[in-house]
Design an enzyme around this catalytic site. Structure first.
Site, PDB file in Angstrom:
ATOM      1  N   HIS A   1      -7.848  -5.459   0.932  1.00 56.00           N
ATOM      2  CA  HIS A   1      -6.486  -4.790   0.696  1.00 56.00           C
ATOM      3  C   HIS A   1      -5.339  -5.013   1.394  1.00 56.00           C
ATOM      4  CE1 HIS A   1      -4.088  -1.214  -0.702  1.00 56.00           C
ATOM      5  NE2 HIS A   1      -3.948  -0.847   0.488  1.00 56.00           N
TER       6      HIS A   1
ATOM      7  N   SER B   1       0.490  -1.150   0.041  1.00 56.31           N
ATOM      8  CA  SER B   1      -0.066   0.043  -0.038  1.00 56.31           C
ATOM      9  C   SER B   1       0.743   1.272  -0.092  1.00 56.31           C
ATOM     10  CB  SER B   1      -0.926  -0.078   1.128  1.00 56.31           C
ATOM     11  OG  SER B   1      -1.837   0.936   0.958  1.00 56.31           O
TER      12      SER B   1
ATOM     13  N   ASP C   1      -9.902  -7.140  -3.097  1.00 55.01           N
ATOM     14  CA  ASP C   1      -9.386  -5.480  -3.285  1.00 55.01           C
ATOM     15  C   ASP C   1      -9.605  -5.121  -4.760  1.00 55.01           C
ATOM     16  OD1 ASP C   1      -8.321  -3.093  -3.147  1.00 55.01           O
ATOM     17  OD2 ASP C   1      -6.027  -4.144  -2.683  1.00 55.01           O
TER      18      ASP C   1
END
Length: 240
Positions: A215, A134, A188
């Site tokens: 995610h 991320s 995700d």
């Protein structure tokens, strides 16, 4: 196990195996909290890390774990990743990036790639495999792909988990041969699918979907993620 682009065969890819039953975690007692000083742009930064040295028969693979926006290095401790990597014979280091967790020093956005290079030097790591979920894509992507032709001089392998900022480097990816395991959660549909569309342009990459995960796929399904990581690191250790 593989992602949507089943036909893509990266040169590093071999059939995966299960983690052997006799491979036991070294336990979190093996993980040490270490503050390292990183020199960047004439300043000294105090960076908090969690480090696990290899246990048993050591490989020559170093692994650097970054983290997402809402997380810290503690997540890699909580799901047992650092102790497992240590048990597999690798050196694992998880970092609280500048301004996160126990690292209070901050840096300019334009220095993220240079910071990661300085951190690797301070940790005395040798071409570490970079695990980057991320938000940490803002660090790992410039570190590797500001100069894509020499990415393998800085890292032996890249394991992005739905990172941000992938679209900034679409023209650079084709110039790099770095072994890349693209990981994302099956649920995700935001950063996971968007980052895959960009990262699949890396010539030596292969995508993998973590089932029943969103995610933060590595946290949603740690056993599946650890199997991917185990195989990737073993392959990297033998990869030429």
């Amino acid at each position: 196990m593989a992602g949507k682009d089943e036909s893509k065969e990266a040169s590093w890819y071999t059939q995966f195996v299960d983690i052997p039953a006799d491979v036991k975690s070294a336990g979190n007692d093996q993980v040490k909290e270490v503050v390292v000083e990183v020199s960047l742009n004439g300043k000294s930064l105090k960076i908090f890390t969690r480090q696990a040295d290899p246990q048993g028969s050591a490989t020559n693979v170093d692994v650097l774990f970054l983290h997402g926006q809402s997380f810290t290095s503690e997540n890699w401790l909580d799901i047992g990743t650092l102790s497992l990597v240590s048990s597999w014979g690798h050196r694992g280091v998880a970092v609280d990036l500048p301004g996160y967790g126990s690292t209070k020093d901050v840096i300019d956005d334009g220095s993220h790639g240079a910071f990661l290079g300085a951190l690797v030097k301070a940790l005395k790591m040798t071409r570490p495999v970079v695990v980057s979920p991320s938000m940490s894509g803002g660090f790992s992507l410039p570190f590797l792909f500001d100069q894509p032709e020499t990415a393998e001089d800085r890292s032996r392998g890249y394991l992005p988990v739905a990172p941000v900022a992938t679209s900034k480097y679409t023209e650079a990816y084709s110039k790099s041969k770095i072994p890349t395991m693209i990981v994302y959660g099956e649920n995700d549909t935001n950063l996971g699918t968007r980052s895959l569309k960009d990262l699949i342009k890396l010539p030596n990459s292969k995508p993998f979907v973590i089932p029943e995960a969103g995610h933060a796929a590595y946290m949603n399904n740690p056993p599946f993620f650890h199997r991917l990581l185990y195989n990737f690191l073993n392959i990297i250790a033998a990869y030429k």
